[in-house]
Scaffold this active site. Structure first.
Site, PDB file in Angstrom:
ATOM      1  N   LEU A 140      -1.431   0.856   5.664  1.00  0.00           N
ATOM      2  CA  LEU A 140      -0.078   0.672   5.157  1.00  0.00           C
ATOM      3  C   LEU A 140       0.867   0.438   6.325  1.00  0.00           C
ATOM      4  O   LEU A 140       0.592   0.871   7.453  1.00  0.00           O
ATOM      5  CB  LEU A 140       0.387   1.915   4.383  1.00  0.00           C
ATOM      6  CG  LEU A 140      -0.393   2.304   3.132  1.00  0.00           C
ATOM      7  CD1 LEU A 140       0.147   3.620   2.569  1.00  0.00           C
ATOM      8  CD2 LEU A 140      -0.326   1.201   2.072  1.00  0.00           C
ATOM      9  N   ASP A 141       2.001  -0.229   6.065  1.00  0.00           N
ATOM     10  CA  ASP A 141       3.027  -0.388   7.090  1.00  0.00           C
ATOM     11  C   ASP A 141       3.487   0.991   7.566  1.00  0.00           C
ATOM     12  O   ASP A 141       3.416   1.985   6.820  1.00  0.00           O
ATOM     13  CB  ASP A 141       4.244  -1.126   6.526  1.00  0.00           C
ATOM     14  CG  ASP A 141       3.935  -2.567   6.166  1.00  0.00           C
ATOM     15  OD1 ASP A 141       2.905  -3.090   6.637  1.00  0.00           O
ATOM     16  OD2 ASP A 141       4.722  -3.163   5.409  1.00  0.00           O
ATOM     17  N   VAL A 142       4.020   1.039   8.777  1.00  0.00           N
ATOM     18  CA  VAL A 142       4.451   2.309   9.369  1.00  0.00           C
ATOM     19  C   VAL A 142       5.441   3.039   8.468  1.00  0.00           C
ATOM     20  O   VAL A 142       5.327   4.245   8.239  1.00  0.00           O
ATOM     21  CB  VAL A 142       5.064   2.070  10.766  1.00  0.00           C
ATOM     22  CG1 VAL A 142       5.684   3.367  11.304  1.00  0.00           C
ATOM     23  CG2 VAL A 142       4.012   1.553  11.741  1.00  0.00           C
ATOM     24  N   THR A 144       5.925   2.681   5.256  1.00  0.00           N
ATOM     25  CA  THR A 144       5.488   2.853   3.865  1.00  0.00           C
ATOM     26  C   THR A 144       4.705   4.154   3.739  1.00  0.00           C
ATOM     27  O   THR A 144       3.842   4.447   4.569  1.00  0.00           O
ATOM     28  CB  THR A 144       4.591   1.676   3.418  1.00  0.00           C
ATOM     29  OG1 THR A 144       5.315   0.456   3.570  1.00  0.00           O
ATOM     30  CG2 THR A 144       4.169   1.831   1.971  1.00  0.00           C
ATOM     31  N   ARG A 243       6.877  -6.438   0.279  1.00  0.00           N
ATOM     32  CA  ARG A 243       8.209  -6.617   0.850  1.00  0.00           C
ATOM     33  C   ARG A 243       8.640  -8.081   0.801  1.00  0.00           C
ATOM     34  O   ARG A 243       9.758  -8.412   0.371  1.00  0.00           O
ATOM     35  CB  ARG A 243       8.227  -6.101   2.290  1.00  0.00           C
ATOM     36  CG  ARG A 243       7.849  -4.634   2.394  1.00  0.00           C
ATOM     37  CD  ARG A 243       7.508  -4.229   3.832  1.00  0.00           C
ATOM     38  NE  ARG A 243       8.650  -4.379   4.725  1.00  0.00           N
ATOM     39  CZ  ARG A 243       8.568  -4.212   6.045  1.00  0.00           C
ATOM     40  NH1 ARG A 243       7.395  -3.922   6.606  1.00  0.00           N
ATOM     41  NH2 ARG A 243       9.638  -4.352   6.801  1.00  0.00           N
TER      42      ARG A 243
END
Length: 324
Positions: A140-142, A144, A243
């Site tokens: 996952l993105d940082v 998120t 996003r």
């Protein structure tokens, strides 16, 4: 552990006039990020003196590079507060907090989910092909938060990775957005890395060679004024897909300023949460569905805006394995 090795070169006539950073990068097949770190640490010398990356080389000069041979295995981090949502002999589902990377990018880096996994489950280090991933089957993105799954065996990792590749994993997110939005719909918008901003993606022009297929399905769960709470199911797994897709249809995520979202300084992050993962267990083949509860800061934001908590968000995490 890392060991240092000295590499020495003499600039040949056909390399005269080349920048030293390009010379070293070609000679040692290094990424730009690693080259940058080498020059910043003074590990590259020309004729015995530390060189700047823009230096132009002259025939016959001696170039010396001290290169650390980096181990790729994630360093165990006992201080990371790992929240386990479900575990069995093959898999571990954990709750990733916002602000924490999924896995390290540099040797010796700590503070990531992978570091915490190998501290608690040492076998995870050997489960993934790349040991720095600590057995993680995706990331996952940082900023998120939410559920991620790791494997404890190589066989389980291979099976789950294959499931992700075949779109056999049910991945659902919750997002808070602004802007006009229909009640539900599909987003089929190919994405590519932005040519001028490598930290983001953009809709790909028709026929672009670097376009990646990206498909999302969304439905609005509640509304209040300009704000909507949206559940998004992604059928593919492109970088920043949720996003970029929501921004692409005019409904950017609150706090996600990189993609045009409204600033939310009181929130301190963007409002995107990996709510649930559903997949077939790699050994039993039974369906397994694991959910992650909304973090307190996201619940507080909904309450501040007068938006009801989505159904199922009033309790703790849940794990189910419905009958087949």
């Amino acid at each position: 552990m890392s060991t240092s090795q000295l590499h020495t070169f003499t600039v040949a006539a056909d390399k005269a006039g080349q920048r030293v950073d390009l010379f070293v990068g070609e000679a040692l097949s290094l990424s730009r990020a690693r080259l940058k770190r080498l020059f910043e640490s003074g590990a590259v010398k020309v004729n015995g003196r530390a060189a700047k990356k823009g230096l132009t080389l002259v025939e016959g000069q001696a170039v010396a590079v001290v290169l650390e041979e980096e181990t790729r295995e994630a360093v165990p981090d006992q201080d990371f507060p790992l929240t386990v949502l479900h575990e069995d002999a093959e898999l571990v589902f954990v709750d990733k907090p916002a602000g924490r990377p999924s896995h390290p990018l540099q040797s010796g880096e700590t503070g990531t989910v992978a570091n915490a996994l190998v501290a608690r489950y040492p076998e995870c280090a050997q489960a993934s092909v790349d040991p720095r991933e600590g057995g993680l089957c995706h990331r996952l993105d940082v900023e998120t938060s939410g559920v991620v799954v790791a494997a404890r065996t190589r066989a389980a990792w291979n099976t789950v990775r294959e499931a992700f590749g075949e779109r056999a994993v049910d991945k659902r997110y919750l997002a808070l957005v602004t802007g006009p939005l229909v009640d539900e719909g599909d987003i089929e918008l190919p994405l590519r890395h932005h040519p001028r901003h490598p930290d983001r993606v953009e809709p790909a022009p028709y026929g672009a060679e670097d376009a990646r297929e990206a498909v999302s399905r969304f439905r609005v769960l509640s509304r209040a004024g300009e704000h909507s709470v949206v559940e998004v199911r992604i059928l593919t797994g492109v970088l920043h897909q949720v996003r970029a897709h929501l921004a692409g249809i005019g409904a950017p995520i609150v706090g996600d300023t990189l993609y045009g979202g409204r600033e939310a300084p009181e929130l301190g992050r963007f409002f995107l949460h990996a709510r649930a993962l559903g997949l077939s267990h790699p050994v039993t083949k039974k369906p397994l569905h694991v959910t992650s509860p909304l973090p307190p800061e996201l619940r507080a934001e909904l309450e501040r805006l007068g938006l009801p908590l989505p159904r199922g968000e009033h309790g703790d995490a849940s794990v189910s394995s419905p009958a087949t």
